[in-house]
Design a protein around this motif. Structure first.
Motif, PDB file in Angstrom:
ATOM      1  N   ASN A  46      56.397  32.531  30.967  1.00 34.82           N
ATOM      2  CA  ASN A  46      55.821  33.871  30.803  1.00 34.82           C
ATOM      3  C   ASN A  46      55.511  34.234  29.352  1.00 34.82           C
ATOM      4  O   ASN A  46      54.563  34.978  29.095  1.00 34.82           O
ATOM      5  CB  ASN A  46      56.780  34.922  31.386  1.00 34.82           C
ATOM      6  CG  ASN A  46      57.009  34.718  32.866  1.00 34.82           C
ATOM      7  OD1 ASN A  46      56.071  34.487  33.618  1.00 34.82           O
ATOM      8  ND2 ASN A  46      58.266  34.799  33.297  1.00 34.82           N
ATOM      9  N   SER A  47      56.314  33.740  28.422  1.00 33.01           N
ATOM     10  CA  SER A  47      56.074  34.078  27.020  1.00 33.01           C
ATOM     11  C   SER A  47      56.659  32.987  26.123  1.00 33.01           C
ATOM     12  O   SER A  47      57.566  32.249  26.523  1.00 33.01           O
ATOM     13  CB  SER A  47      56.694  35.427  26.650  1.00 33.01           C
ATOM     14  OG  SER A  47      58.110  35.352  26.631  1.00 33.01           O
ATOM     15  N   VAL A  48      56.120  32.913  24.905  1.00 29.97           N
ATOM     16  CA  VAL A  48      56.590  31.954  23.913  1.00 29.97           C
ATOM     17  C   VAL A  48      56.569  32.614  22.540  1.00 29.97           C
ATOM     18  O   VAL A  48      55.607  33.297  22.189  1.00 29.97           O
ATOM     19  CB  VAL A  48      55.700  30.689  23.892  1.00 29.97           C
ATOM     20  CG1 VAL A  48      55.986  29.855  22.653  1.00 29.97           C
ATOM     21  CG2 VAL A  48      55.924  29.844  25.137  1.00 29.97           C
ATOM     22  N   TYR A  49      57.647  32.415  21.796  1.00 29.75           N
ATOM     23  CA  TYR A  49      57.690  32.812  20.391  1.00 29.75           C
ATOM     24  C   TYR A  49      57.905  31.550  19.575  1.00 29.75           C
ATOM     25  O   TYR A  49      58.801  30.737  19.876  1.00 29.75           O
ATOM     26  CB  TYR A  49      58.822  33.800  20.125  1.00 29.75           C
ATOM     27  CG  TYR A  49      59.115  33.996  18.649  1.00 29.75           C
ATOM     28  CD1 TYR A  49      58.238  34.708  17.848  1.00 29.75           C
ATOM     29  CD2 TYR A  49      60.251  33.436  18.063  1.00 29.75           C
ATOM     30  CE1 TYR A  49      58.490  34.877  16.487  1.00 29.75           C
ATOM     31  CE2 TYR A  49      60.517  33.604  16.711  1.00 29.75           C
ATOM     32  CZ  TYR A  49      59.631  34.323  15.932  1.00 29.75           C
ATOM     33  OH  TYR A  49      59.884  34.477  14.592  1.00 29.75           O
ATOM     34  N   GLU A  50      57.086  31.350  18.534  1.00 32.82           N
ATOM     35  CA  GLU A  50      57.163  30.143  17.724  1.00 32.82           C
ATOM     36  C   GLU A  50      57.254  30.487  16.240  1.00 32.82           C
ATOM     37  O   GLU A  50      56.686  31.491  15.787  1.00 32.82           O
ATOM     38  CB  GLU A  50      55.920  29.265  17.921  1.00 32.82           C
ATOM     39  CG  GLU A  50      55.706  28.778  19.333  1.00 32.82           C
ATOM     40  CD  GLU A  50      54.396  28.013  19.474  1.00 32.82           C
ATOM     41  OE1 GLU A  50      54.156  27.470  20.571  1.00 32.82           O
ATOM     42  OE2 GLU A  50      53.614  27.965  18.497  1.00 32.82           O
ATOM     43  N   GLU A  51      57.956  29.649  15.515  1.00 29.77           N
ATOM     44  CA  GLU A  51      57.920  29.662  14.053  1.00 29.77           C
ATOM     45  C   GLU A  51      57.447  28.285  13.610  1.00 29.77           C
ATOM     46  O   GLU A  51      58.029  27.266  14.001  1.00 29.77           O
ATOM     47  CB  GLU A  51      59.290  29.993  13.469  1.00 29.77           C
ATOM     48  CG  GLU A  51      59.731  31.417  13.787  1.00 29.77           C
ATOM     49  CD  GLU A  51      61.096  31.768  13.217  1.00 29.77           C
ATOM     50  OE1 GLU A  51      61.660  30.922  12.479  1.00 29.77           O
ATOM     51  OE2 GLU A  51      61.591  32.870  13.502  1.00 29.77           O
ATOM     52  N   THR A  52      56.375  28.258  12.831  1.00 33.09           N
ATOM     53  CA  THR A  52      55.777  26.989  12.426  1.00 33.09           C
ATOM     54  C   THR A  52      55.589  26.946  10.915  1.00 33.09           C
ATOM     55  O   THR A  52      55.662  27.973  10.234  1.00 33.09           O
ATOM     56  CB  THR A  52      54.405  26.782  13.089  1.00 33.09           C
ATOM     57  OG1 THR A  52      53.472  27.752  12.570  1.00 33.09           O
ATOM     58  CG2 THR A  52      54.493  26.946  14.596  1.00 33.09           C
ATOM     59  N   ASN A  53      55.331  25.755  10.422  1.00 28.04           N
ATOM     60  CA  ASN A  53      54.914  25.602   9.033  1.00 28.04           C
ATOM     61  C   ASN A  53      53.741  24.636   8.989  1.00 28.04           C
ATOM     62  O   ASN A  53      53.818  23.529   9.532  1.00 28.04           O
ATOM     63  CB  ASN A  53      56.042  25.079   8.149  1.00 28.04           C
ATOM     64  CG  ASN A  53      55.671  25.128   6.675  1.00 28.04           C
ATOM     65  OD1 ASN A  53      55.637  26.199   6.072  1.00 28.04           O
ATOM     66  ND2 ASN A  53      55.358  23.981   6.101  1.00 28.04           N
ATOM     67  N   VAL A 227      61.572  30.615  24.548  1.00 30.95           N
ATOM     68  CA  VAL A 227      60.778  30.751  25.769  1.00 30.95           C
ATOM     69  C   VAL A 227      61.253  31.941  26.591  1.00 30.95           C
ATOM     70  O   VAL A 227      62.454  32.178  26.739  1.00 30.95           O
ATOM     71  CB  VAL A 227      60.879  29.455  26.605  1.00 30.95           C
ATOM     72  CG1 VAL A 227      60.121  29.600  27.923  1.00 30.95           C
ATOM     73  CG2 VAL A 227      60.345  28.274  25.823  1.00 30.95           C
ATOM     74  N   ASN A 228      60.290  32.692  27.096  1.00 31.66           N
ATOM     75  CA  ASN A 228      60.523  33.783  28.053  1.00 31.66           C
ATOM     76  C   ASN A 228      61.408  34.903  27.512  1.00 31.66           C
ATOM     77  O   ASN A 228      62.130  35.559  28.266  1.00 31.66           O
ATOM     78  CB  ASN A 228      61.116  33.240  29.363  1.00 31.66           C
ATOM     79  CG  ASN A 228      60.095  32.440  30.163  1.00 31.66           C
ATOM     80  OD1 ASN A 228      58.888  32.521  29.931  1.00 31.66           O
ATOM     81  ND2 ASN A 228      60.575  31.654  31.119  1.00 31.66           N
ATOM     82  N   GLN A 229      61.337  35.141  26.203  1.00 29.99           N
ATOM     83  CA  GLN A 229      61.992  36.333  25.675  1.00 29.99           C
ATOM     84  C   GLN A 229      61.039  37.519  25.844  1.00 29.99           C
ATOM     85  O   GLN A 229      59.813  37.353  25.865  1.00 29.99           O
ATOM     86  CB  GLN A 229      62.342  36.159  24.204  1.00 29.99           C
ATOM     87  CG  GLN A 229      61.141  36.245  23.255  1.00 29.99           C
ATOM     88  CD  GLN A 229      61.549  36.325  21.795  1.00 29.99           C
ATOM     89  OE1 GLN A 229      62.722  36.210  21.475  1.00 29.99           O
ATOM     90  NE2 GLN A 229      60.585  36.512  20.924  1.00 29.99           N
ATOM     91  N   PRO A 230      61.576  38.742  25.983  1.00 27.79           N
ATOM     92  CA  PRO A 230      60.689  39.909  26.099  1.00 27.79           C
ATOM     93  C   PRO A 230      59.857  40.081  24.830  1.00 27.79           C
ATOM     94  O   PRO A 230      60.378  39.999  23.720  1.00 27.79           O
ATOM     95  CB  PRO A 230      61.672  41.079  26.275  1.00 27.79           C
ATOM     96  CG  PRO A 230      62.938  40.454  26.779  1.00 27.79           C
ATOM     97  CD  PRO A 230      62.999  39.101  26.135  1.00 27.79           C
ATOM     98  N   ILE A 231      58.557  40.284  24.990  1.00 28.55           N
ATOM     99  CA  ILE A 231      57.652  40.529  23.875  1.00 28.55           C
ATOM    100  C   ILE A 231      56.894  41.814  24.143  1.00 28.55           C
ATOM    101  O   ILE A 231      56.261  41.961  25.204  1.00 28.55           O
ATOM    102  CB  ILE A 231      56.654  39.367  23.683  1.00 28.55           C
ATOM    103  CG1 ILE A 231      57.412  38.093  23.273  1.00 28.55           C
ATOM    104  CG2 ILE A 231      55.604  39.703  22.631  1.00 28.55           C
ATOM    105  CD1 ILE A 231      56.514  36.867  23.122  1.00 28.55           C
ATOM    106  N   ASP A 232      56.972  42.748  23.216  1.00 31.14           N
ATOM    107  CA  ASP A 232      56.282  44.030  23.354  1.00 31.14           C
ATOM    108  C   ASP A 232      54.776  43.804  23.208  1.00 31.14           C
ATOM    109  O   ASP A 232      54.307  43.334  22.168  1.00 31.14           O
ATOM    110  CB  ASP A 232      56.789  44.994  22.281  1.00 31.14           C
ATOM    111  CG  ASP A 232      56.264  46.415  22.472  1.00 31.14           C
ATOM    112  OD1 ASP A 232      55.417  46.626  23.368  1.00 31.14           O
ATOM    113  OD2 ASP A 232      56.705  47.293  21.712  1.00 31.14           O
TER     114      ASP A 232
END
Length: 239
Positions: A46-53, A227-232
């Motif tokens: 459902n959702s993805v949060y990423e930190e990249t370089n 993965v799948n953390q709530p995102i406003d």
């Protein structure tokens, strides 16, 4: 009579062998879906949060990315002390790019927005492609980095074709090739993926990718993924 029997047996073995060894486009895609965690797992993404370089021409470009499936995409990237923001939804996009000499909100052109809409489909463009109006064609085999791959073209009216190179052993996507339009000029854009890993929840993601740009080779490493953390969804609204 003996010759006739031998011919019949030979043809039977050949036909059976064809059924066993021939790969159809849906065979390859089904194995790719399974390699990525399976249909049920991808449907639950459902959702993805990423930190990249990212690194290009000696510059490091750290970034944060938020994606809500089929809803919105937001990237915040630090570029030499300034923050560039790019946001896309299914029907519109905007950006803030201080490097252009202005901190005003600017619209993202429709051609560029299509890249965001592809990124927003978290299960991948090959997942349930028929239901979404696409046609997939197996165009034989090719090699990427010395590895054998299946070459699949994905097409849909009103969109640029995309080609996927699927590893013949792991069935991960090793490379994608698409056409991007910038300021009215079309160019091929290739992305090579590396280092697939499975999360504790059973989702599979590449840990990096490489893209050729006019400024040089852009190498991106995935440092963190949630993965799948709530995102406003307010993150996708224009300020």
């Amino acid at each position: 009579m003996q010759i006739s029997k031998w011919v019949a047996v030979t043809l039977t073995v050949f036909m059976l062998g064809g059924k066993v060894f021939a790969q159809s486009v849906d065979d390859v895609i089904a194995k790719h879906i399974e390699a990525m965690g399976g249909s049920a797992k991808l449907s639950s993404l459902n959702s993805v949060y990423e930190e990249t370089n990212s690194s290009i021409a000696g510059n490091d470009l750290p970034a944060k990315v938020w994606v809500v499936n089929n809803t919105g995409f937001r990237m915040e990237m630090d570029i030499m002390g300034s923050q560039m923001v790019q946001v896309g939804t299914k029907d519109k996009g905007w950006m803030i790019n201080p490097m252009s000499g202005s901190s005003d909100v600017q619209p993202i052109p429709d051609d560029a927005l299509k890249a965001f809409t592809r990124r927003m489909y978290l299960a991948g463009q090959l997942f349930k492609y028929k239901e979404r109006g696409y046609t997939a064609t197996l165009q034989g085999k090719d090699t990427v980095g010395g590895k054998d791959t299946y070459k699949i073209k994905l097409s849909k009216d009103g969109e640029q074709d995309a080609t996927y190179y699927i590893d013949a052993t792991t069935y991960y996507i090793d490379k994608t090739s698409t056409t991007v339009v910038t300021n009215g000029t079309a160019a091929q854009q290739d992305i090579v993926f590396t280092g697939y890993q499975k999360t504790p929840e059973g989702y599979v993601f590449p840990t990096g990718y490489t893209m050729e740009l006019p400024q040089g080779e852009l190498v991106t490493t995935l440092n963190k993924i949630v993965v799948n953390q709530p995102i406003d969804t307010a993150k996708f609204q224009k300020p």
